[in-house]
Enzyme design. Structure first.
Site, short mmCIF file in Angstrom:
data_model
loop_
_atom_site.label_atom_id
_atom_site.label_comp_id
_atom_site.label_asym_id
_atom_site.label_seq_id
_atom_site.Cartn_x
_atom_site.Cartn_y
_atom_site.Cartn_z
N SER A 135 40.77 41.45 42.64
CA SER A 135 40.36 40.80 43.88
C SER A 135 41.56 40.75 44.81
CB SER A 135 39.87 39.37 43.59
OG SER A 135 39.74 38.62 44.79
N TYR A 148 39.75 31.24 39.00
CA TYR A 148 39.36 32.62 39.31
C TYR A 148 40.57 33.41 39.79
CZ TYR A 148 36.95 36.50 41.61
OH TYR A 148 36.53 37.76 42.01
#
Length: 240
Positions: A135, A148
């Protein structure tokens, strides 16, 4: 890499970015086996002509079951796309530690365990590739998604080290760094989002063109800012 005729294992391939990667690879002639947790979505992808395996990769038994289900089938490309996002913000009360554990396992431990198990199969091919989907938050974290972000940053570090370890072998190691993409995970976010189709296109292009990284969409801007000033990039992202 020319993906035509290549055998691909794609985790998290029944929805979102993974579903679009599967469809675009199939259109280019790849043979795609995909995993997912939702029976209805898996059935829909099977109806489109994909081989499917039900797999929950948020715990060790799920990864081991997937490896067992694969058996000795050849694998040219492994795409670790499956992932979980959980809220983890201590300003809103005590976060759920079990949810955090599942997120960390699915996003970091499962890819490591899967790569370790499948590396002999990849090494048996004349040309192979591993794609780890991290990400933009692996570069600089935001505030609300701390677990996350940590899991994706960990996978980014692992991917860099793995690439160095396999540099002398015919196994391409790619990190794909998406921005905010319009998927079920981001449905509640009122902001500009990249389409999963375009995200998938850019990830596959990195594979075809032999790139080490696929900095997708606005992540290119974040990478540029980070290269000039890591502290500035962190300040910007931590404002969210």
């Amino acid at each position: 890499m020319d993906v035509n005729g290549k055998s691909v294992l794609l985790t998290g391939g029944s929805a979102g970015i993974g579903r679009e990667i599967a469809r675009q690879l199939k259109a280019k002639g790849a043979k795609v086996t995909l995993t997912g947790r939702d029976p209805a979505r898996l059935a829909a992808m099977e109806a489109e002509g994909f081989a499917v395996i039900a797999a929950d990769l948020s715990h060790p038994a799920g990864v081991d079951a997937l490896v067992a289900a694969l058996g000795d089938r050849p694998i040219d490309v492994l795409i670790n796309n499956a992932g979980l996002g959980v809220p983890h913000d201590v300003r809103n009360g005590a976060p759920d530690p079990d949810a955090a554990d599942g997120c960390l396992y699915a996003n970091l431990s499962a890819p490591v365990r899967l790569i370790t198990a499948l590396l002999p199969a990849l090494r048996a091919r004349p040309q192979a590739a591993i794609i780890n989907v991290t990400s933009g938050l692996a570069i600089a974290p935001n505030t609300a998604s701390s677990v996350y972000c940590a899991s994706k940053a960990g996978l980014r570090s692992y991917t860099m080290a793995l690439r160095a370890q396999l540099r002398s072998e015919p196994i391409q190691v790619i990190e794909a760094l998406p921005p905010v993409v319009d998927t079920q995970m981001t449905a509640d976010r009122k902001m500009r989002k990249l389409s999963p189709q375009e995200c998938a296109r850019q990830i596959i292009a990195a594979l075809e063109n032999g790139l080490d990284e696929a900095n997708v969409g606005m992540v290119k801007v974040l990478r540029a800012v980070y290269s000039l000033s890591p502290a500035l990039a962190r300040r910007i992202m931590l404002s969210f």
